[in-house]
Design a protein around this motif. Sequence first.
Motif, PDB file in Angstrom:
ATOM      1  N   PRO A 151      -9.511  -9.641  -1.822  1.00 57.12           N
ATOM      2  CA  PRO A 151      -8.248  -9.197  -1.216  1.00 57.12           C
ATOM      3  C   PRO A 151      -7.400  -8.309  -2.121  1.00 57.12           C
ATOM      4  CG  PRO A 151      -8.186 -11.545  -1.691  1.00 57.12           C
ATOM      5  CD  PRO A 151      -9.593 -11.092  -1.934  1.00 57.12           C
ATOM      6  N   ASP A 152      -7.434  -8.529  -3.437  1.00 57.17           N
ATOM      7  CA  ASP A 152      -6.648  -7.678  -4.337  1.00 57.17           C
ATOM      8  C   ASP A 152      -7.161  -6.244  -4.304  1.00 57.17           C
ATOM      9  OD1 ASP A 152      -4.861  -9.640  -5.251  1.00 57.17           O
ATOM     10  OD2 ASP A 152      -6.365 -10.390  -6.660  1.00 57.17           O
ATOM     11  N   PHE A 153      -8.470  -6.084  -4.363  1.00 54.85           N
ATOM     12  CA  PHE A 153      -9.062  -4.750  -4.279  1.00 54.85           C
ATOM     13  C   PHE A 153      -8.794  -4.133  -2.911  1.00 54.85           C
ATOM     14  CE2 PHE A 153     -12.637  -2.188  -2.729  1.00 54.85           C
ATOM     15  CZ  PHE A 153     -12.551  -1.115  -3.606  1.00 54.85           C
ATOM     16  N   LEU A 154      -9.040  -4.899  -1.839  1.00 54.00           N
ATOM     17  CA  LEU A 154      -8.868  -4.369  -0.487  1.00 54.00           C
ATOM     18  C   LEU A 154      -7.424  -3.962  -0.202  1.00 54.00           C
ATOM     19  CD1 LEU A 154     -11.161  -6.534   1.814  1.00 54.00           C
ATOM     20  CD2 LEU A 154     -11.365  -4.104   1.264  1.00 54.00           C
ATOM     21  N   GLY A 155      -6.465  -4.743  -0.687  1.00 53.26           N
ATOM     22  CA  GLY A 155      -5.060  -4.392  -0.467  1.00 53.26           C
ATOM     23  C   GLY A 155      -4.731  -3.036  -1.062  1.00 53.26           C
ATOM     24  N   THR A 156      -5.180  -2.815  -2.289  1.00 52.47           N
ATOM     25  CA  THR A 156      -4.952  -1.532  -2.964  1.00 52.47           C
ATOM     26  C   THR A 156      -5.740  -0.418  -2.295  1.00 52.47           C
ATOM     27  OG1 THR A 156      -4.564  -2.665  -5.052  1.00 52.47           O
ATOM     28  CG2 THR A 156      -5.130  -0.338  -5.187  1.00 52.47           C
ATOM     29  N   PHE A 157      -6.991  -0.688  -1.973  1.00 55.15           N
ATOM     30  CA  PHE A 157      -7.880   0.306  -1.364  1.00 55.15           C
ATOM     31  C   PHE A 157      -7.349   0.764  -0.003  1.00 55.15           C
ATOM     32  CE2 PHE A 157     -11.745   1.370   1.108  1.00 55.15           C
ATOM     33  CZ  PHE A 157     -12.296   2.344   0.294  1.00 55.15           C
ATOM     34  N   VAL A 158      -7.064  -0.196   0.861  1.00 57.50           N
ATOM     35  CA  VAL A 158      -6.589   0.137   2.207  1.00 57.50           C
ATOM     36  C   VAL A 158      -5.208   0.784   2.151  1.00 57.50           C
ATOM     37  CG1 VAL A 158      -5.916  -0.832   4.455  1.00 57.50           C
ATOM     38  CG2 VAL A 158      -8.015  -1.609   3.339  1.00 57.50           C
ATOM     39  N   GLY A 159      -4.305   0.225   1.335  1.00 50.44           N
ATOM     40  CA  GLY A 159      -2.966   0.808   1.208  1.00 50.44           C
ATOM     41  C   GLY A 159      -3.020   2.246   0.720  1.00 50.44           C
ATOM     42  N   SER A 160      -3.887   2.523  -0.248  1.00 48.56           N
ATOM     43  CA  SER A 160      -4.037   3.893  -0.769  1.00 48.56           C
ATOM     44  C   SER A 160      -4.562   4.831   0.306  1.00 48.56           C
ATOM     45  CB  SER A 160      -4.978   3.902  -1.976  1.00 48.56           C
ATOM     46  OG  SER A 160      -4.431   3.145  -3.025  1.00 48.56           O
ATOM     47  N   PHE A 161      -5.581   4.399   1.040  1.00 52.01           N
ATOM     48  CA  PHE A 161      -6.115   5.241   2.110  1.00 52.01           C
ATOM     49  C   PHE A 161      -5.066   5.502   3.182  1.00 52.01           C
ATOM     50  CE2 PHE A 161     -10.372   5.141   0.526  1.00 52.01           C
ATOM     51  CZ  PHE A 161     -10.990   6.235   1.133  1.00 52.01           C
ATOM     52  N   GLU A 162      -4.287   4.487   3.523  1.00 47.12           N
ATOM     53  CA  GLU A 162      -3.251   4.678   4.542  1.00 47.12           C
ATOM     54  C   GLU A 162      -2.216   5.699   4.090  1.00 47.12           C
ATOM     55  OE1 GLU A 162      -3.372   0.402   6.891  1.00 47.12           O
ATOM     56  OE2 GLU A 162      -1.924   0.648   5.260  1.00 47.12           O
ATOM     57  N   ILE A 163      -1.821   5.650   2.831  1.00 45.53           N
ATOM     58  CA  ILE A 163      -0.832   6.603   2.323  1.00 45.53           C
ATOM     59  C   ILE A 163      -1.415   8.009   2.245  1.00 45.53           C
ATOM     60  CG2 ILE A 163       0.541   7.257   0.302  1.00 45.53           C
ATOM     61  CD1 ILE A 163       0.820   4.175  -0.232  1.00 45.53           C
ATOM     62  N   VAL A 164      -2.585   8.157   1.635  1.00 45.72           N
ATOM     63  CA  VAL A 164      -3.187   9.484   1.454  1.00 45.72           C
ATOM     64  C   VAL A 164      -3.569  10.097   2.801  1.00 45.72           C
ATOM     65  CG1 VAL A 164      -5.172  10.733   0.510  1.00 45.72           C
ATOM     66  CG2 VAL A 164      -3.965   9.058  -0.907  1.00 45.72           C
ATOM     67  N   CYS A 165      -4.303   9.352   3.615  1.00 43.45           N
ATOM     68  CA  CYS A 165      -4.732   9.902   4.904  1.00 43.45           C
ATOM     69  C   CYS A 165      -3.558  10.081   5.856  1.00 43.45           C
ATOM     70  CB  CYS A 165      -5.813   9.022   5.521  1.00 43.45           C
ATOM     71  SG  CYS A 165      -7.361   9.038   4.592  1.00 43.45           S
ATOM     72  N   GLY A 166      -2.587   9.177   5.807  1.00 44.95           N
ATOM     73  CA  GLY A 166      -1.384   9.336   6.623  1.00 44.95           C
ATOM     74  C   GLY A 166      -0.624  10.601   6.258  1.00 44.95           C
ATOM     75  N   THR A 167      -0.540  10.895   4.971  1.00 43.01           N
ATOM     76  CA  THR A 167       0.126  12.122   4.513  1.00 43.01           C
ATOM     77  C   THR A 167      -0.639  13.353   4.973  1.00 43.01           C
ATOM     78  OG1 THR A 167       1.036  10.965   2.598  1.00 43.01           O
ATOM     79  CG2 THR A 167       0.952  13.379   2.478  1.00 43.01           C
ATOM     80  N   LEU A 168      -1.957  13.328   4.862  1.00 42.73           N
ATOM     81  CA  LEU A 168      -2.770  14.465   5.331  1.00 42.73           C
ATOM     82  C   LEU A 168      -2.588  14.690   6.830  1.00 42.73           C
ATOM     83  CD1 LEU A 168      -6.042  13.881   3.272  1.00 42.73           C
ATOM     84  CD2 LEU A 168      -4.380  15.739   2.965  1.00 42.73           C
ATOM     85  N   VAL A 169      -2.574  13.617   7.599  1.00 43.98           N
ATOM     86  CA  VAL A 169      -2.340  13.733   9.046  1.00 43.98           C
ATOM     87  C   VAL A 169      -0.950  14.296   9.297  1.00 43.98           C
ATOM     88  CG1 VAL A 169      -1.917  12.356  11.127  1.00 43.98           C
ATOM     89  CG2 VAL A 169      -4.011  11.996   9.806  1.00 43.98           C
ATOM     90  N   LEU A 170       0.037  13.800   8.594  1.00 43.29           N
ATOM     91  CA  LEU A 170       1.417  14.240   8.794  1.00 43.29           C
ATOM     92  C   LEU A 170       1.573  15.744   8.575  1.00 43.29           C
ATOM     93  CD1 LEU A 170       4.111  12.805   9.471  1.00 43.29           C
ATOM     94  CD2 LEU A 170       4.558  12.738   7.037  1.00 43.29           C
TER      95      LEU A 170
END
Length: 145
Positions: free
Chosen positions: A53-72
Amino acid sequence: MMFSKIFQTDNSNTTIIIRLMVGAVFISEGMQKFLFANKLGAGRFAKIGLPNPDFLGTFVGSFEIVCGTLVLIGLFTRLAAMPLLTIMLVAIATTKAQLLADNGFWSMLHDSRTDWSMLLGSIFLIIKGGGNWSLDKKIANQKWK
């Protein structure tokens, strides 16, 4: 020539509305996985039984921020929407299936309305691209006239 297909998009001016919704929600959710890790990041992943869960929290959160910014901003929109689609499929499978079993169909639909909106918004962006007001469109018009 294959690279040019990454930037291809339609001429719709209204696609920006979907991009704003999907991008802003994913950026917000990604940031909250770091700001409130015990409740919304690693802690939540541990609670639902996901491994590492520690890895997944960082991994998923990072993807959401980076990919969300690219979409935006409409850059690599189709590519950025693909991991977001995957995140939503996993979220629905790991959290909403249990809601369906515990609380019934209508309660599950109510509690998953944002998930379905982000899932369908991501699918829309994969199909249509970033639209007329996107960096994808500007790049496509400059490079492949």
